[in-house]
Design a protein around this motif. Structure first.
Motif, PDB file in Angstrom:
ATOM      1  N   TRP A   1      26.632  -2.204  22.338  1.00  0.00           N
ATOM      2  CA  TRP A   1      27.292  -1.660  21.152  1.00  0.00           C
ATOM      3  C   TRP A   1      27.137  -2.655  20.003  1.00  0.00           C
ATOM      4  CZ3 TRP A   1      29.106   3.211  21.111  1.00  0.00           C
ATOM      5  CH2 TRP A   1      29.285   3.825  22.343  1.00  0.00           C
TER       6      TRP A   1
ATOM      7  N   GLY B   1      29.304  -1.270  16.782  1.00  0.00           N
ATOM      8  CA  GLY B   1      29.888   0.002  17.194  1.00  0.00           C
ATOM      9  C   GLY B   1      28.867   1.115  17.351  1.00  0.00           C
TER      10      GLY B   1
ATOM     11  N   THR C   1      26.166   4.129  11.375  1.00  0.00           N
ATOM     12  CA  THR C   1      26.187   2.731  10.934  1.00  0.00           C
ATOM     13  C   THR C   1      27.027   2.577   9.677  1.00  0.00           C
ATOM     14  OG1 THR C   1      23.992   2.396  11.882  1.00  0.00           O
ATOM     15  CG2 THR C   1      24.756   0.765  10.299  1.00  0.00           C
TER      16      THR C   1
ATOM     17  N   ASN D   1      30.746   2.751  10.630  1.00  0.00           N
ATOM     18  CA  ASN D   1      31.219   1.550  11.323  1.00  0.00           C
ATOM     19  C   ASN D   1      31.204   0.319  10.436  1.00  0.00           C
ATOM     20  OD1 ASN D   1      31.908   2.723  13.771  1.00  0.00           O
ATOM     21  ND2 ASN D   1      29.812   2.633  14.502  1.00  0.00           N
TER      22      ASN D   1
ATOM     23  N   ARG E   1      34.216   0.580   8.226  1.00  0.00           N
ATOM     24  CA  ARG E   1      35.417   0.322   9.026  1.00  0.00           C
ATOM     25  C   ARG E   1      35.590  -1.173   9.287  1.00  0.00           C
ATOM     26  NH1 ARG E   1      34.314   0.208  13.732  1.00  0.00           N
ATOM     27  NH2 ARG E   1      35.381  -0.273  15.268  1.00  0.00           N
TER      28      ARG E   1
END
Length: 174
Positions: free
Chosen positions: A35, A38, A62, A65, A68
């Motif tokens: 991962w 993520g 992508t 994530n 985030r």
């Protein structure tokens, strides 16, 4: 008190002689290298081969994530840094100063993972600066995975050396 004794008979708290610790170590590093930010790495390889919708999906995932990760770092990064440093300091003190083997084991998993977290943050900032539409997106994800695997290999090597030392010293002295 009998259940407590039975529990510790089944689960040996001497981590380095316990098979479950080594399984957890392998699963941790396998997951960390699979991962990347993520994003599952098989998605990167499929997008590289096929392109089209798979590449669009990779860019979208992508982007989500990266946003985030950067939001969490910007909003609570200092607090997270303080908490992680505190926990690692407690584990290092308990493990190496007071000889608690379980704390040593957790430290030897957590300390290298903190470098992986910093690497992910750095890669996320780089991808955000260039945009997910950048032709170098897959190169950044692949490089992050390679560095994560290198950190994992060194970590597993150091952990196995320390574990062998612990087991041999307990066998000789105990």
């Amino acid at each position: 008190m009998e259940w407590y004794g039975n529990l510790f008979e089944v689960i040996d708290m001497r981590s380095f002689s316990n098979l479950w610790f080594w399984i957890a170590l392998a699963v941790t590093w396998s997951s960390a290298s699979h991962w990347v930010l993520g994003v599952p790495y098989d998605m990167v390889t499929r997008a590289r081969r096929a392109g089209g919708q798979l590449e669009t999906d990779l860019r979208d995932l992508t982007r989500i994530n990266v946003n985030r990760i950067l939001y969490i770092a910007d909003v609570s990064g200092i607090w997270l840094l303080g908490i992680v440093c505190f926990c690692l300091s407690v584990l290092a003190t308990l493990g190496f100063l007071y000889g608690v083997e379980f704390a040593q084991a957790l430290f030897l998993i957590g300390f290298p993972l903190s470098f992986v977290g910093l690497l992910n943050l750095r890669t996320a900032r780089k991808i955000w600066a260039e945009g997910t539409g950048s032709p170098d997106l897959m190169k950044h994800l692949s490089r992050c995975r390679t560095y994560t695997q290198a950190i994992g290999m060194v970590s597993i090597f150091v952990t196995s050396l320390w574990g062998m030392y612990q087991n041999l010293s307990i066998g000789v002295l105990g």
